[in-house]
Design an enzyme around this catalytic site. Sequence first.
Site, PDB file in Angstrom:
ATOM      1  N   ASP A  25      -6.822  15.352 -13.205  1.00  0.00           N
ATOM      2  CA  ASP A  25      -6.481  15.552 -11.802  1.00  0.00           C
ATOM      3  C   ASP A  25      -5.251  16.448 -11.670  1.00  0.00           C
ATOM      4  O   ASP A  25      -4.345  16.404 -12.498  1.00  0.00           O
ATOM      5  CB  ASP A  25      -6.202  14.200 -11.142  1.00  0.00           C
ATOM      6  CG  ASP A  25      -5.855  14.340  -9.679  1.00  0.00           C
ATOM      7  OD1 ASP A  25      -6.754  14.691  -8.904  1.00  0.00           O
ATOM      8  OD2 ASP A  25      -4.683  14.119  -9.313  1.00  0.00           O
ATOM      9  N   GLU A  65      -9.660  19.746 -12.795  1.00  0.00           N
ATOM     10  CA  GLU A  65      -9.702  19.861 -11.342  1.00  0.00           C
ATOM     11  C   GLU A  65      -8.661  20.918 -10.965  1.00  0.00           C
ATOM     12  O   GLU A  65      -7.472  20.638 -10.899  1.00  0.00           O
ATOM     13  CB  GLU A  65      -9.389  18.500 -10.698  1.00  0.00           C
ATOM     14  CG  GLU A  65      -9.595  18.472  -9.206  1.00  0.00           C
ATOM     15  CD  GLU A  65      -8.313  18.270  -8.411  1.00  0.00           C
ATOM     16  OE1 GLU A  65      -8.395  18.196  -7.185  1.00  0.00           O
ATOM     17  OE2 GLU A  65      -7.233  18.223  -9.021  1.00  0.00           O
TER      18      GLU A  65
END
Length: 670
Positions: free
Chosen positions: A326, A380
């Site tokens: 992330d 991401e």
Amino acid sequence: MMEKIPIVENDPWLEPFEGAFIEWKNLSEKKEKELTGGKSLAEFAEGHHYFGLFRDEKGWVLREWAPNATRIFLTGTFNDWKERPEFELHSIGNGNWELRMSSDALQHGDLFALSVYWEGGQGKRIPAWTRRAVQDPDSLIFNAEVWMPEHPYEWRNEFSGLTEAPLVYESHVGMAGEEPRIHTYEEFRTTMLPRIKKAGYNTIQLMAVPEHPYYGSFGYHVSGFFAPSSRFGTPDELKVLIDEAHGMGMAVIMDLVHSHAVKNEVEGLGRFDGTRYQFFHEGGRGEHPAWDSYCFNYGKPEVLHFLFSNIKYWLDEFQFDGFRFDGVTSMLYLDHGLEKAFSGYGDYFTPNLDYEAIVYFKLANKLIHQIKPNAISIAEEVSGMPGLASPQEAGGFGFDFRMAMGVPDYWIKVIKERKDEDWDVGQIFYELTAHRQDEKVVAYAESHDQALVGDKTIIFRLIDKEMYFSMRKDQPNLKVERGIALHKMIRLATASCAGGAYLNFMGNEFGHPEWIDFPREGNGWSYQHARRIWSIAEDPELRYHWLQDFDRDMINILREERLLELPDVRWITDNKADQVLAYQRGDLLFVFNFNPDKSFEGYGIQMEPSKFKVILSTDAHPYGGQNRIDQDLIYYTLPVSKLSSNHYLRLYLPARTAVVLKKESYKRVR
């Protein structure tokens, strides 16, 4: 002679920046030697076997790293939370502290915490390396819990990793059930695993696994990096979930949040030893202005030891099959990439890059694949940094995939800003296939981001309030029929053009009508929108199951044909006036008629001499269509004239439909 970087050789536009790739390579090799002393990264990442609470042949051992601490006591239910001499940790050098206790000093289930002293202050702290933290339901106070069951979990299923392209089912355990409450690992195992398996997906991506104090953070404000969230159940129940998924042939990956950490000081890492700079950068560089969190110092060996050990811990202890990293963009740039447009290569290779984070990524990916060669690592990342998902041998960062984050943004833009008759099929094909050929991407039409309050899912953008009033099959509604038709077409185009992997957020496959809104003060701490209403997809009187059934059959075709493992998506035609798009991938031909009101009889698609059979039609009755396409026919290409070598496949293309045809063996007759 200067070393040649393969990704630069393959992309001449990167030549002015070749020195940066060489510097990153040299820096990562230097850092690896500094950290490991010639050993492997996997051997270096063993902190979870040294720090934290565990037992050895002599009894209990507790170790923590707290270089600024002056005294540390272990307190808990076993000593009435008192600072007693026999529970005082001792400094053993290099900022490390240790406490040894007899075998009967602690029991499984005991609650504990540290009382940490530093010059000018003192505070309660949950150990940074704790493997379990629990929250009191009344006081809401977190404490660590001794997790040492009498019989350690024994894994039942061997799983060496996927042998096909990942088809990812993005999931959140807590909101995976239908009741307005927090659901559990055990409930996910018994109800969701069979559902995901039946839907055809082969990879489960679990969100919010590490402990986080605020449920509504979706798991992105982590406090306990080594503790699976206790609000969903026990560590062993998570292991059973993963074990059973492996037995069903599915990989399980987790969201890894190493981009920042929650500011909480008691249950988190904030000022753990009384300083901000223990784990994080001091000053502005150590705070994320948009996320109200702390940013790790990736240049510090002890921090890398903590983070790399965290990676190995989840891979070894829980048998996860990889990670979706992330906040990669936030880590790559000193300004976190906030409100910055990346329009050319010159925007990437600037002093704004965080070289320490780049080294972290290179070493983290090397570590992951040392431990599990078939593991999946996904970035991401929204800026489009070149080389992110290229192999390290080619000069890249070593991620296996990057998220194609521009795709959902594009679909939102099209649905919001363009009339149906203005949808540009050429632009659609370009946006769905526009990625670097040396990097694989995870394509998706929508993820959890598009389902949160403040945004809208595709089905909501298409149908809006009619979702609540007109989804019964006996209620004709043109807006609903349009929405269902386009929902299928958008997902089929996205999945079939995916550059290596495809992702869906749970419930979106059937057009889940509720947004996601976690309990918070603004909604009266309600769980009403932090759940998934699966029953509507099973109700034969409602239209939702049409979308679910279509998604299942689409996914199964992708798997049966191993379509996403074929890199080439071959453009055939995009007739902007007619709004007809056709492309081929492997033996499959995809033809879309995005025209809202024109159907075409005998529409010509220029092909080599061949024959095809329809294997999927969005217009089929089982998916809520009008069944205007005969799926029993064999379609042959025909020459324009006897003297012409140009062959055309003649198809009936109803308005707002798509068809998938499979090429069959064909012997040309002279």
